[in-house]
Write an enzyme that holds these catalytic residues in place. Sequence first.
Site: not given
Ligand code: GLU
Length: 412
Positions: A102, A142
């Site tokens: 993240k 996100d």
């Molecule tokens: N931010 C989204 C999550 O928390 C998507 C992450 C992604 O697609 O890599 O799952």
Amino acid sequence: MSTLATVLEQLDQAADRLGVEPQIHQHLRHPKRSLIVSVPIQTDAGELEVFTGYRVQHSMTLGPSKGGIRYHPDVDLDEVTALAMLMTWKCALMGLPYGGAKGGVRCDPSKLSFRELERLTRRYASEIYLCIGPDRDIPAPDMGTNEQVMAWVMDTYSMQRGTTVPGVVTNKPVLLGGSLGRVEATGRGVAYVTAEGMAHLGLLLSGARVVVQGFGNVGSVAARLLHEMGCRVVAVSDVGGGSYNPEGLDLEALQAHLRSGQPVRQYPEGDAITNEELLQLPCEILVPAALGGQLTAGNAGAVRARLIVEGANGPTTAEADRLLREGGVFILPDILANAGGVIVSYFEWVQDLQFFFWKEDEVNSRLRDILTAAFRRTLALASRERVDLRTAALMEAVDRVARATRLRGFYP
Ligand code: GLU
């Protein structure tokens, strides 16, 4: 209790139940890499402002790491670490060949102009350039970021490489190698697992009352699809509060109201409520799809839903989780409920690597297959082990990563 404390407690419980050996358990408690960067940008007024950015790669045991980039004033190292760890479990639970990561920048994107946002994104992307890539770590949006931000990250990375690399990020604009269906995927997945959860509880979707906290990319799509499945969406909210109409909200009229620049709580066809009141409304289905830490020991006792579907990451603290279960509320945990986004991110990455693109129907039906299978596996494990769905989901995910760690061994 912080989100990091909550996810560590969840990991400890799953590892204990699985009997994971202490070395591997300790290893899983720590992120593989954490990068803190400063992001100086020139504001439109010609001043210099310095933001702090992060990229935490929790695990790469099952493949390159995957996870979003968040722009929000609350972003800090602990939060990003917790969210990276959740991504590891989410990808493992879905059987994707990914670890978890993240990123984030501590900022309020609503206070930045379009050009400032571009400068911030390009500088942040340059600072994390060395640790991302289609075979290393693949960002996605996100909270506070979107397709445009991904286009800038892709362009910045590609300019450094001297060639266009679409597979470095997912949820890009379709024109730049994005996948059909990706923008809606998280909300669509929420709707699919809600249907499974309701069937499991023996409740009908038709006429079921739905309350959605957060009317962004996840909440608004989930609300629309649940409405199409026959549910009655009685309340939704944004950061400023919500709107409640026990007869059901007209979602198209609400969208038109929002497009005119007004907040949800001023929608004239419903009663204005606070976000706290919204969580306590009588309903069958409650979808927290906003920030983490919304359901706490302080308000869990007042929740009147039968089913909670966690569209957000980490919306329920560990104490609230216990209280809700004791009160007979069935919870579909985040790593299952909101995995639709990363599943279609995986499809996007595969399409980018092959330069071969799929039809939207194919994307949606493969999404449904993966999510439904994961829901059923988790439910079966929960009944075999006599545990709740969150514990079962974590057990399945942690077991997968622990087994892979055992097979690979520790280097050197
Ligand atoms: N931010 C989204 C999550 O928390 C998507 C992450 C992604 O697609 O890599 O799952």
